[in-house]
Design a protein around this motif. Structure first.
Motif, PDB file in Angstrom:
ATOM      1  N   VAL A  44       0.803  -1.408   0.001  1.00  0.00           N
ATOM      2  CA  VAL A  44      -0.238  -0.038   0.104  1.00  0.00           C
ATOM      3  C   VAL A  44       0.896   1.337  -0.035  1.00  0.00           C
ATOM      4  N   LEU A  69      -1.593   1.750   8.047  1.00  0.00           N
ATOM      5  CA  LEU A  69      -2.661   1.538   6.925  1.00  0.00           C
ATOM      6  C   LEU A  69      -2.063   0.411   5.904  1.00  0.00           C
ATOM      7  N   HIS A  71      -0.575  -3.514   4.365  1.00  0.00           N
ATOM      8  CA  HIS A  71      -0.918  -4.777   4.692  1.00  0.00           C
ATOM      9  C   HIS A  71      -0.400  -5.260   6.001  1.00  0.00           C
ATOM     10  N   LEU A 110       1.851 -13.145   5.887  1.00  0.00           N
ATOM     11  CA  LEU A 110       1.088 -12.540   4.670  1.00  0.00           C
ATOM     12  C   LEU A 110       1.907 -12.921   3.301  1.00  0.00           C
ATOM     13  N   LYS A 113       2.264 -16.520   2.592  1.00  0.00           N
ATOM     14  CA  LYS A 113       0.929 -16.832   1.940  1.00  0.00           C
ATOM     15  C   LYS A 113       0.817 -16.598   0.522  1.00  0.00           C
ATOM     16  N   MET A 114       0.999 -15.272   0.235  1.00  0.00           N
ATOM     17  CA  MET A 114       0.821 -14.616  -1.042  1.00  0.00           C
ATOM     18  C   MET A 114       1.867 -15.270  -2.159  1.00  0.00           C
ATOM     19  N   ILE A 130      -3.932 -10.081  19.249  1.00  0.00           N
ATOM     20  CA  ILE A 130      -4.357  -9.703  18.304  1.00  0.00           C
ATOM     21  C   ILE A 130      -3.078 -10.085  17.138  1.00  0.00           C
ATOM     22  N   ASN A 134      -3.894 -12.840  14.399  1.00  0.00           N
ATOM     23  CA  ASN A 134      -3.556 -12.601  12.777  1.00  0.00           C
ATOM     24  C   ASN A 134      -2.555 -13.357  12.347  1.00  0.00           C
ATOM     25  N   ALA A 137      -3.851 -16.411  11.463  1.00  0.00           N
ATOM     26  CA  ALA A 137      -5.042 -16.262  10.471  1.00  0.00           C
ATOM     27  C   ALA A 137      -4.286 -16.208   9.159  1.00  0.00           C
ATOM     28  N   TYR A 138      -3.133 -15.667   8.913  1.00  0.00           N
ATOM     29  CA  TYR A 138      -2.466 -15.752   7.787  1.00  0.00           C
ATOM     30  C   TYR A 138      -1.898 -17.117   7.242  1.00  0.00           C
ATOM     31  N   GLY A 334      -0.268  -0.358  13.971  1.00  0.00           N
ATOM     32  CA  GLY A 334      -1.462  -0.110  14.422  1.00  0.00           C
ATOM     33  C   GLY A 334      -1.976  -1.434  15.087  1.00  0.00           C
ATOM     34  N   ASN A 335      -1.168  -2.517  15.441  1.00  0.00           N
ATOM     35  CA  ASN A 335      -1.773  -3.571  15.818  1.00  0.00           C
ATOM     36  C   ASN A 335      -1.890  -3.592  17.356  1.00  0.00           C
ATOM     37  N   VAL A 336      -2.872  -3.016  18.098  1.00  0.00           N
ATOM     38  CA  VAL A 336      -2.937  -2.690  19.381  1.00  0.00           C
ATOM     39  C   VAL A 336      -4.289  -3.527  19.882  1.00  0.00           C
ATOM     40  N   ASP A 337      -4.089  -4.331  21.303  1.00  0.00           N
ATOM     41  CA  ASP A 337      -5.250  -4.816  21.520  1.00  0.00           C
ATOM     42  C   ASP A 337      -6.294  -3.739  22.012  1.00  0.00           C
TER      43      ASP A 337
ATOM     44  N   PHE B 300      -8.493  -2.480  10.020  1.00  0.00           N
ATOM     45  CA  PHE B 300      -7.911  -1.433   9.196  1.00  0.00           C
ATOM     46  C   PHE B 300      -7.471  -0.129   9.879  1.00  0.00           C
ATOM     47  N   LYS B 301      -7.346  -0.440  11.089  1.00  0.00           N
ATOM     48  CA  LYS B 301      -6.937   0.439  12.010  1.00  0.00           C
ATOM     49  C   LYS B 301      -7.421   1.775  11.763  1.00  0.00           C
TER      50      LYS B 301
END
Lengths: 349, 349
Positions: A44, A69, A71, A110, A113-114, A130, A134, A137-138, A334-337, B300-301
């Motif tokens: 991004v 913002l 990925h 990620l 995975k891609m 989180i 995540n 999840a990837y 931005g990965n905060v609980d 998306f934060k």
């Protein structure tokens, strides 16, 4: 065999040979530019935001580079994809291994995975929920350890060797640093697009990969911008190392809300770069970091995690004289609980 | 006098005459395109984000157009600046007046400040604190009223007449709708840049200005995309009006967390557009909206305010069949009080 070789493009072999030669080399502006070409259309191009209301309050022009913002919610995807995409077919088949407090983990998971690569990740037991969720999840396999009693480097080396996995270090890696530096290329380009020039650019530093790559890009594209690392107090190893010219570790048994960047000491390769490109290092308290997170909520509508907010915190708490200047803070993740975030919004920290 | 006229450019008079002619006209794709030219370099080209993790969970490709990152934290700045920049010198000197629950207020206040125009704003007493504070911070004079016992249209008409102020309505205005529509131009362009095409685009609707402008742009630039409004339940006047072909008001004495979009009925001009461009309207519960706000935080934060999250809520709660489709939700604003936001993150709503 000869036929096989002939049918493989020259470009492939050039890339393969250069990957062998360069893997332990020191990154450069050129390696960051190569990463930008490699990542075009994959990462991004995150916005460089400003708030007129905040500018007026500060008496300065402040830009926030929102890697929140990106990925996976942090800049780490840049370096991870840049590295994994350059592995050999055999390396890709065997799979990759990484240790990480969470953001590098998600970036690797990620990217893997891609690119269809199996990934195994070693994370601290107390990494934010989180980040662990995540990463799983990837599609990565997650193994946990106690970061206060065990060393991730030792466990990691053993797991990687046993499984013949390629270890992708979170910062001391030529392609990782070069990938992170594409953040800096974007900052310089975005400022140029609006005819602005930055006096100061501050980046959060854990091992120092983001600031190393970003400073290489900015030094080339915006040579007048002074570059600073930002760290939590008690984890300001980059600041101390820059001040003395030697890699120094953090001391004492401290804790911080900035889980993403409580690394023990600067990386070898990253410090080789940073000791040349950076003006100095800055350190902020947890309270200053929490306050910066609230400012980002109020003025930018951006969720920043604690470790991602230290650069903004350094500027807002006037660690430098910014009056009348144009300044950039990188919001690196931005990965905060949500529970911690709510406590910070409520002013508990 | 003649000399004065001669020294004024033809462009100025063309603009002045067209402003007189067009002010009550129905907006069109061309008026939205003109607004885009007018706003170039002024508005933020907000990002169109996607989350690979969320896409996988949904079995769809979902894009979020983050107008939360627009100046003043909502799309309203687009229409406000487009309108104020076209006022005559006399109108600018006398000042402007607006009534708003908060986002239009901030858009007008900042635009007025940038253009050197005095601004007076009428806001409900119970508008979120953050919206009243910010509107004042942008330099506007704020007057409050009780939205459950008084009519803002009546109070507003009196104040505007007394002060010879130009009333800028929040949605029933040619230039306002055209300005909001630049959101749609950006969505279409951003999708094209990544070779994607949307099957569905959903926008929050209060008076319907954003969806009217956006749908004019999307219908021209992406004619196969089906366009929907989204509203809170009990305030789904656009949905009911589209279903019957007549402008219908909301009934009963309901409340909603979606303060930005609890308007009494569709606008006249906006409904003229929307009854032609939209496929249908969708309605969501407060619980679905709160859940969408949490999803935006996690994936998306992005901080979205309740009224800004109803389009995302409609898609996440499967009001339409989105399986295998490419869909766009506009996140129209992010001005939410931190206490309410924390309650929503904590799952209280």
């Amino acid at each position: 065999m000869v036929m096989y070789r002939c049918s493989t493009s020259l470009k492939f072999w050039k890339k393969w040979i250069s990957s062998l030669l360069e893997f332990d080399a020191t990154p450069s502006y050129q390696s960051v530019r190569d990463a930008a070409d490699n990542l075009k259309g994959i990462v991004v191009r995150t916005p460089l935001l400003e708030s007129m209301a905040l500018n007026e309050k500060l008496g300065a022009r402040l830009f926030l580079k929102c890697e929140t913002l990106q990925h996976t919610g942090s800049f780490k995807f840049r370096g991870a994809y840049n590295t994994l995409s350059r592995l050999s077919a055999a390396q890709k088949k065997n799979g990759v291994f990484a240790y990480s407090s969470g953001n590098h983990a998600q970036g690797i998971a990620l990217s893997a995975k891609m690119l269809g690569i199996p990934a195994t990740i070693l994370m601290p037991e107390d990494a934010p929920e989180i980040k662990r969720t995540n990463t799983r999840a990837y599609g990565a396999q997650v193994i946990t350890y106690d970061r206060y009693t065990e060393t991730r480097e030792e466990i990691g080396a053993r797991i990687a060797a046993e499984g013949n996995l390629t270890l992708v270090k979170p910062y001391d890696n030529y392609f990782v640093i070069s990938g992170q530096g594409t953040t800096g290329i974007e900052i310089a380009e975005q400022l140029k697009e609006i005819q602005a020039a930055a006096h100061i650019c501050v980046c959060p530093a854990g091992g120092g990969g983001l600031i190393a790559g970003t400073s290489l890009a900015m030094r080339e594209l915006s040579p007048k911008t002074k570059l600073y690392s930002a760290e939590p107090e008690f984890f300001d190893d980059t600041r101390m190392s820059l001040a003395t010219g030697k890699r120094l570790p953090n001391e004492g048994n401290h804790r911080s809300i900035c889980d993403a960047i409580v690394t023990p000491m600067p990386g070898e390769i990253t410090f080789e770069v940073n000791k040349v490109t950076l003006t100095a290092g800055l350190a902020v308290t947890d309270a200053e970091t929490a306050s910066a997170m609230r400012t980002a909520f109020d003025y930018f509508k951006c969720v920043i995690e604690p470790g991602g907010a230290v650069a903004l915190a350094a500027l807002l708490s006037q660690k430098l004289d910014i009056a009348g200047k144009t300044v950039v803070a990188v919001a690196s993740g931005g990965n905060v609980d949500p529970v911690l975030y709510s406590r910070i919004l409520g002013g508990e920290i």
